[in-house]
Every structure is written in C-alpha cells, then in structure tokens.
Design a protein around this motif. Structure first.
Motif, PDB file in Angstrom:
ATOM      1  N   TYR A   1      52.789  -0.462 -50.978  1.00 54.96           N
ATOM      2  CA  TYR A   1      52.822  -1.657 -50.143  1.00 54.96           C
ATOM      3  C   TYR A   1      51.381  -2.048 -49.841  1.00 54.96           C
ATOM      4  O   TYR A   1      50.780  -1.573 -48.888  1.00 54.96           O
ATOM      5  CB  TYR A   1      53.595  -1.404 -48.837  1.00 54.96           C
ATOM      6  CG  TYR A   1      53.630  -2.624 -47.965  1.00 54.96           C
ATOM      7  CD1 TYR A   1      52.742  -2.748 -46.898  1.00 54.96           C
ATOM      8  CD2 TYR A   1      54.504  -3.666 -48.231  1.00 54.96           C
ATOM      9  CE1 TYR A   1      52.756  -3.877 -46.103  1.00 54.96           C
ATOM     10  CE2 TYR A   1      54.510  -4.787 -47.445  1.00 54.96           C
ATOM     11  CZ  TYR A   1      53.639  -4.889 -46.379  1.00 54.96           C
ATOM     12  OH  TYR A   1      53.654  -6.021 -45.617  1.00 54.96           O
ATOM     13  N   GLY A   2      50.823  -2.908 -50.680  1.00 57.45           N
ATOM     14  CA  GLY A   2      49.437  -3.292 -50.507  1.00 57.45           C
ATOM     15  C   GLY A   2      48.556  -2.059 -50.587  1.00 57.45           C
ATOM     16  O   GLY A   2      48.506  -1.377 -51.591  1.00 57.45           O
ATOM     17  N   SER A   3      47.892  -1.748 -49.467  1.00 61.47           N
ATOM     18  CA  SER A   3      47.028  -0.570 -49.435  1.00 61.47           C
ATOM     19  C   SER A   3      47.791   0.678 -49.001  1.00 61.47           C
ATOM     20  O   SER A   3      47.202   1.741 -48.884  1.00 61.47           O
ATOM     21  CB  SER A   3      45.865  -0.817 -48.462  1.00 61.47           C
ATOM     22  OG  SER A   3      46.370  -1.048 -47.163  1.00 61.47           O
ATOM     23  N   HIS A   4      49.084   0.544 -48.756  1.00 58.76           N
ATOM     24  CA  HIS A   4      49.890   1.673 -48.297  1.00 58.76           C
ATOM     25  C   HIS A   4      50.570   2.353 -49.483  1.00 58.76           C
ATOM     26  O   HIS A   4      51.158   1.704 -50.332  1.00 58.76           O
ATOM     27  CB  HIS A   4      50.952   1.201 -47.297  1.00 58.76           C
ATOM     28  CG  HIS A   4      50.362   0.599 -46.055  1.00 58.76           C
ATOM     29  ND1 HIS A   4      49.998   1.342 -44.964  1.00 58.76           N
ATOM     30  CD2 HIS A   4      50.074  -0.675 -45.740  1.00 58.76           C
ATOM     31  CE1 HIS A   4      49.513   0.554 -44.031  1.00 58.76           C
ATOM     32  NE2 HIS A   4      49.542  -0.666 -44.478  1.00 58.76           N
ATOM     33  N   HIS A   5      50.516   3.673 -49.510  1.00 56.16           N
ATOM     34  CA  HIS A   5      51.203   4.449 -50.522  1.00 56.16           C
ATOM     35  C   HIS A   5      51.955   5.561 -49.823  1.00 56.16           C
ATOM     36  O   HIS A   5      51.337   6.526 -49.365  1.00 56.16           O
ATOM     37  CB  HIS A   5      50.208   5.038 -51.538  1.00 56.16           C
ATOM     38  CG  HIS A   5      49.453   3.988 -52.303  1.00 56.16           C
ATOM     39  ND1 HIS A   5      49.891   3.475 -53.500  1.00 56.16           N
ATOM     40  CD2 HIS A   5      48.293   3.348 -52.012  1.00 56.16           C
ATOM     41  CE1 HIS A   5      49.021   2.567 -53.931  1.00 56.16           C
ATOM     42  NE2 HIS A   5      48.051   2.471 -53.047  1.00 56.16           N
TER      43      HIS A   5
ATOM     44  N   LEU B   1      58.979 -21.760 -40.635  1.00 57.24           N
ATOM     45  CA  LEU B   1      60.410 -21.536 -40.820  1.00 57.24           C
ATOM     46  C   LEU B   1      60.727 -20.073 -41.054  1.00 57.24           C
ATOM     47  O   LEU B   1      61.900 -19.698 -41.153  1.00 57.24           O
ATOM     48  CB  LEU B   1      60.919 -22.373 -41.995  1.00 57.24           C
ATOM     49  CG  LEU B   1      60.811 -23.897 -41.840  1.00 57.24           C
ATOM     50  CD1 LEU B   1      61.294 -24.597 -43.111  1.00 57.24           C
ATOM     51  CD2 LEU B   1      61.607 -24.387 -40.631  1.00 57.24           C
ATOM     52  N   ASP B   2      59.702 -19.244 -41.167  1.00 59.01           N
ATOM     53  CA  ASP B   2      59.927 -17.824 -41.423  1.00 59.01           C
ATOM     54  C   ASP B   2      60.581 -17.143 -40.229  1.00 59.01           C
ATOM     55  O   ASP B   2      60.214 -17.407 -39.080  1.00 59.01           O
ATOM     56  CB  ASP B   2      58.606 -17.115 -41.717  1.00 59.01           C
ATOM     57  CG  ASP B   2      57.969 -17.577 -43.020  1.00 59.01           C
ATOM     58  OD1 ASP B   2      58.643 -18.323 -43.762  1.00 59.01           O
ATOM     59  OD2 ASP B   2      56.821 -17.203 -43.294  1.00 59.01           O
TER      60      ASP B   2
ATOM     61  N   ALA C   1      57.092 -12.531 -50.216  1.00 61.52           N
ATOM     62  CA  ALA C   1      56.653 -11.291 -49.586  1.00 61.52           C
ATOM     63  C   ALA C   1      56.531 -11.453 -48.074  1.00 61.52           C
ATOM     64  O   ALA C   1      56.391 -12.561 -47.551  1.00 61.52           O
ATOM     65  CB  ALA C   1      55.307 -10.868 -50.173  1.00 61.52           C
ATOM     66  N   ALA C   2      56.575 -10.327 -47.381  1.00 58.09           N
ATOM     67  CA  ALA C   2      56.413 -10.334 -45.935  1.00 58.09           C
ATOM     68  C   ALA C   2      54.954 -10.599 -45.569  1.00 58.09           C
ATOM     69  O   ALA C   2      54.043 -10.228 -46.304  1.00 58.09           O
ATOM     70  CB  ALA C   2      56.868  -9.006 -45.351  1.00 58.09           C
ATOM     71  N   LYS C   3      54.760 -11.253 -44.435  1.00 64.37           N
ATOM     72  CA  LYS C   3      53.419 -11.514 -43.918  1.00 64.37           C
ATOM     73  C   LYS C   3      53.204 -10.595 -42.721  1.00 64.37           C
ATOM     74  O   LYS C   3      53.976 -10.629 -41.762  1.00 64.37           O
ATOM     75  CB  LYS C   3      53.279 -12.979 -43.519  1.00 64.37           C
ATOM     76  CG  LYS C   3      53.583 -13.966 -44.635  1.00 64.37           C
ATOM     77  CD  LYS C   3      53.419 -15.391 -44.146  1.00 64.37           C
ATOM     78  CE  LYS C   3      53.818 -16.410 -45.203  1.00 64.37           C
ATOM     79  NZ  LYS C   3      55.269 -16.491 -45.383  1.00 64.37           N
TER      80      LYS C   3
ATOM     81  N   LYS D   1      58.912 -13.222 -42.521  1.00 62.07           N
ATOM     82  CA  LYS D   1      59.359 -13.277 -43.916  1.00 62.07           C
ATOM     83  C   LYS D   1      60.278 -14.470 -44.100  1.00 62.07           C
ATOM     84  O   LYS D   1      61.207 -14.675 -43.321  1.00 62.07           O
ATOM     85  CB  LYS D   1      60.098 -11.984 -44.269  1.00 62.07           C
ATOM     86  CG  LYS D   1      60.326 -11.734 -45.755  1.00 62.07           C
ATOM     87  CD  LYS D   1      60.915 -10.356 -45.951  1.00 62.07           C
ATOM     88  CE  LYS D   1      61.007  -9.984 -47.431  1.00 62.07           C
ATOM     89  NZ  LYS D   1      61.890 -10.906 -48.169  1.00 62.07           N
ATOM     90  N   GLY D   2      60.008 -15.265 -45.114  1.00 56.98           N
ATOM     91  CA  GLY D   2      60.902 -16.341 -45.476  1.00 56.98           C
ATOM     92  C   GLY D   2      62.084 -15.806 -46.261  1.00 56.98           C
ATOM     93  O   GLY D   2      62.196 -14.607 -46.533  1.00 56.98           O
TER      94      GLY D   2
END
Length: 282
Positions: A85-89, A146-147, A168-170, A163-164
């Motif tokens: 997840y991005g910089s997460h492992h 609208l998310d 992807a989630a913001k 998240k829309g």
C-alpha cells in the motif's frame, strides 16, 4: 413482503427498509448487519443490490467460506505474501490481525458508520498498527466532494480516509502537533468539523449522522483545544495568590494528578507545578 431478514431471519427495523434500500431482486430484504457482511465479500452489492437474489448471496457466502478455509491452510504451509500500500508493506497475516483489532475497537466504540464506508475501513489496517488505538470515528468527507469518507482519531493523530465509488483511497494524516484547534460548526444541511492547522483550515462535512459527528467532536475536542494551557493558567493563578488555603492547594494537586494521568501533562510538567504548589504550604 416478509418482516424478517432473508439471511439471518431477524426482524427488520425501519432503517433496514428505508426507501427500499436493502431489497433484493426477488423481493426479499436484508437487514443492515447482513448487508454489511455480504458487501465485504462483493462491493457491487452496495451499489447494485437489486440485481442479486437471496440465492445469489447464499452462493457467495458458501464460496467465501470455502476460500477462507483454503487460505488458512495455505498460510500454515507458506510465509504470508506482502501486501503493498504505497510505502506500506505488511503481510496478509498482519493485515488480518490489525483488521480484527480495528473491528473490535469499532464495536467497543459503538461506531455508527454508513455502509458506504466499507472501502475506507478496509484501508485502516494499512495505516494503524496494533499499538495505536482508535478513540473515535465518524462519517466525514471533505467539503465540496462526492467521495464517502471517515475521520479517525487516535491518541497521536487524526486520519482522513476518503474513497469514491471507483479509484484508489485518498489518505490524509494530521499529527496532533500540527492541529492548533478543532471546531464543530452547525449547519441546517449537515455540520462541519474544522481542523485549524498553522497555514490553513481543513473542513469535513458530516452529512450522514449529525449526532454521531457531534459525539465524535465531544470525544476529542479537549485533546486539541488547549486544555493544558487553560489548566496551567488556573494553577499558576493559585500559585501567585497571597493567601492560598491548604485545602485549595490539595485540590490543585489533585487536578494536576488527573492531568498527568490523562496524558495532558508530562511527568516533568507535573513535577514542576507540584513543586510550586507545595512551596505555598508553610
């Protein structure tokens, strides 16, 4: 039309049947608890529920149970694969453990979240470790978007996950030290929670449940709205008083102890203020 959930057979409430939102293609209805459960398996159920029958859902549950059992067997034989997840492992095992811990915390808090936040909740195990506790959570989205979204409070920070329907989630993270103040603004349509940062103010609209949003604010407002400064001003005033009674000093000492226990005062600050108060005793 039956008055009971087609899956668990519990009696339906007015929230379950509101605007026919939980009705299936065969006319049967799910309670919100069962809808949450099956939407974890297939997100499409949230947006297109009336395309599925109770038989379709029973098949999904049967398949999910079989796959879950096979997954457990595989984990026992091999090391868990990494989830990126991005910089997460984190491993699947760590994700599963964190997810269960977060689920338990939400139940303990009696979290009143809408079914539209399922995607956001699935992101939280990537963001919150086992030693960081959720102390409050509510539906909250950035204004003029609208998310769907949630605003999560821990002892260290506020986390916004939005998240829309697609995409992807913001993620936005606000450490406590960056938040100068927290505000709750009432509005005829829906209230706002404002984070006053050093250079700007971030606004979240709480359109799903006004009472839950206010409960969220009341739970965490003292973390951000200068409780330390206000308390120390009161204690300093007592220190400077010419005729301070022993009873008043002991009352102030008791307040100091509570501030330290709640984490508002550090041990060093507690010791300093305690010394000043004790000097008043002759």
């Amino acid at each position: 039309m039956s008055d009971n959930c087609a899956l668990c057979n519990t009696e339906l409430t007015s929230m379950d049947t509101l605007l026919g939102a939980n009705k299936l293609s065969d006319g049967t209805i799910l309670c919100n608890k069962c809808l949450n459960k099956v939407s974890d398996i297939n997100d499409e159920l949230l947006y297109n529920l009336n395309a599925f029958s109770i038989n379709d859902i029973n098949k999904m549950l049967s398949t999910e149970n079989t796959e879950a059992a096979q997954a457990v067997m595989m984990v026992e034989k091999t090391l868990p694969a990494a989830t990126d997840y991005g910089s997460h492992h984190i491993s699947k095992e760590v994700y599963r453990r964190r997810h269960q811990k977060i689920k338990n915390e939400l139940e303990r808090l009696h979290a009143n979240l809408s079914v539209f936040t399922k995607g956001e909740i699935k992101e939280l195990p990537y963001l919150i470790s086992e030693d960081e506790q959720i102390i409050a959570i509510t539906d909250a989205q950035f204004v003029n978007t609208l998310d769907a979204g949630v605003l999560v409070a821990t002892p260290l920070r506020l986390i916004s996950v939005s998240k829309g329907m697609f995409g992807a989630a913001k993620i936005n993270i606000y450490p406590n030290e960056t938040i100068e103040q927290l505000s709750f603004v009432t509005h005829p349509r829906s209230p706002f929670i404002q984070l006053h940062l050093e250079e700007r103010t971030v606004e979240f609209e709480c359109y799903m449940d006004k009472e839950d949003a206010e409960k969220f604010y009341d739970t965490i407002k003292n973390i951000y709205n200068n409780p330390k400064e206000q308390s120390l001003k009161q204690i300093t005033s007592a220190n400077k008083s010419v005729s301070v009674s022993s009873e008043e000093i002991f009352n102030q000492l008791e307040k100091l102890g509570k501030l330290r226990e709640s984490g508002i005062l550090t041990d060093a600050e507690f010791a300093e203020q305690k010394k000043k108060l004790l000097e008043q005793l002759k």
